[in-house]
Design a protein around this motif. Structure first.
Motif, PDB file in Angstrom:
ATOM      1  N   GLN A  87       0.835  -1.203   0.000  1.00  0.00           N
ATOM      2  CA  GLN A  87       0.000   0.000   0.000  1.00  0.00           C
ATOM      3  C   GLN A  87       0.872   1.257   0.000  1.00  0.00           C
ATOM      4  O   GLN A  87       0.576   2.228  -0.698  1.00  0.00           O
ATOM      5  CB  GLN A  87      -0.930   0.003   1.215  1.00  0.00           C
ATOM      6  N   ARG A  88       1.941   1.226   0.776  1.00  0.00           N
ATOM      7  CA  ARG A  88       2.847   2.374   0.827  1.00  0.00           C
ATOM      8  C   ARG A  88       3.502   2.599  -0.537  1.00  0.00           C
ATOM      9  O   ARG A  88       3.592   3.727  -1.022  1.00  0.00           O
ATOM     10  CB  ARG A  88       3.915   2.155   1.904  1.00  0.00           C
ATOM     11  N   GLN A  89       3.932   1.527  -1.174  1.00  0.00           N
ATOM     12  CA  GLN A  89       4.547   1.646  -2.499  1.00  0.00           C
ATOM     13  C   GLN A  89       3.549   2.169  -3.521  1.00  0.00           C
ATOM     14  O   GLN A  89       3.892   3.001  -4.369  1.00  0.00           O
ATOM     15  CB  GLN A  89       5.105   0.297  -2.944  1.00  0.00           C
ATOM     16  N   ALA A  90       2.312   1.697  -3.446  1.00  0.00           N
ATOM     17  CA  ALA A  90       1.279   2.162  -4.375  1.00  0.00           C
ATOM     18  C   ALA A  90       1.016   3.650  -4.167  1.00  0.00           C
ATOM     19  O   ALA A  90       0.854   4.402  -5.139  1.00  0.00           O
ATOM     20  CB  ALA A  90      -0.001   1.357  -4.185  1.00  0.00           C
ATOM     21  N   MET A  91       1.011   4.081  -2.929  1.00  0.00           N
ATOM     22  CA  MET A  91       0.781   5.492  -2.634  1.00  0.00           C
ATOM     23  C   MET A  91       1.939   6.344  -3.160  1.00  0.00           C
ATOM     24  O   MET A  91       1.721   7.405  -3.750  1.00  0.00           O
ATOM     25  CB  MET A  91       0.610   5.695  -1.133  1.00  0.00           C
ATOM     26  N   GLN A  92       3.168   5.870  -2.976  1.00  0.00           N
ATOM     27  CA  GLN A  92       4.329   6.602  -3.482  1.00  0.00           C
ATOM     28  C   GLN A  92       4.296   6.686  -5.004  1.00  0.00           C
ATOM     29  O   GLN A  92       4.608   7.724  -5.586  1.00  0.00           O
ATOM     30  CB  GLN A  92       5.623   5.929  -3.028  1.00  0.00           C
TER      31      GLN A  92
END
Length: 115
Positions: free
Chosen positions: A19-24
């Motif tokens: 999720q963090r990677q997708a947000m970045q």
């Protein structure tokens, strides 16, 4: 702690990381989109105030001195947005601007000394 709990903990961490990677990735795409919009806006303004030969001259300068071309473009865009440009800028005007911006630079002087 049981194996199921550890497995669930690992899955949760992996999901959070994804999720963090997708947000970045999404933020990077939005920033890129904003840069493209700004670039298009700048090009539109320059198309309105520069004749084709002046744009070509500025693009040629960009190949050699991108910082100088950016400086000239920024100044022209700023003047245009303030309403201080009331005619189409020609290539000769760009040449004058460039010469004024570069006249203060010292040219390296090479001397040959013979023995």
């Amino acid at each position: 702690m049981s194996d199921d709990e550890e497995l669930e903990k690992i899955r949760r961490r992996q999901m959070e990381e994804l999720q963090r990677q997708a947000m970045q990735r999404q933020m990077a795409e939005e920033e890129e989109k904003q840069r493209e919009i700004e670039k298009a806006r700048r090009q539109q303004i320059l198309r309105q105030i520069l004749d084709p030969s002046a744009r070509e001259r500025l693009n040629n300068v960009r190949l050699v001195r991108p910082d100088l071309a950016d400086n000239v473009e920024n100044q022209l865009i700023q003047l245009a947005s303030m309403g201080r440009i009331n005619r189409i800028i020609k290539e000769s005007d760009i040449i004058d601007i460039l010469s004024k911006l570069t006249e203060n630079k010292r040219e390296p002087k090479i001397e040959r000394r013979s023995k």
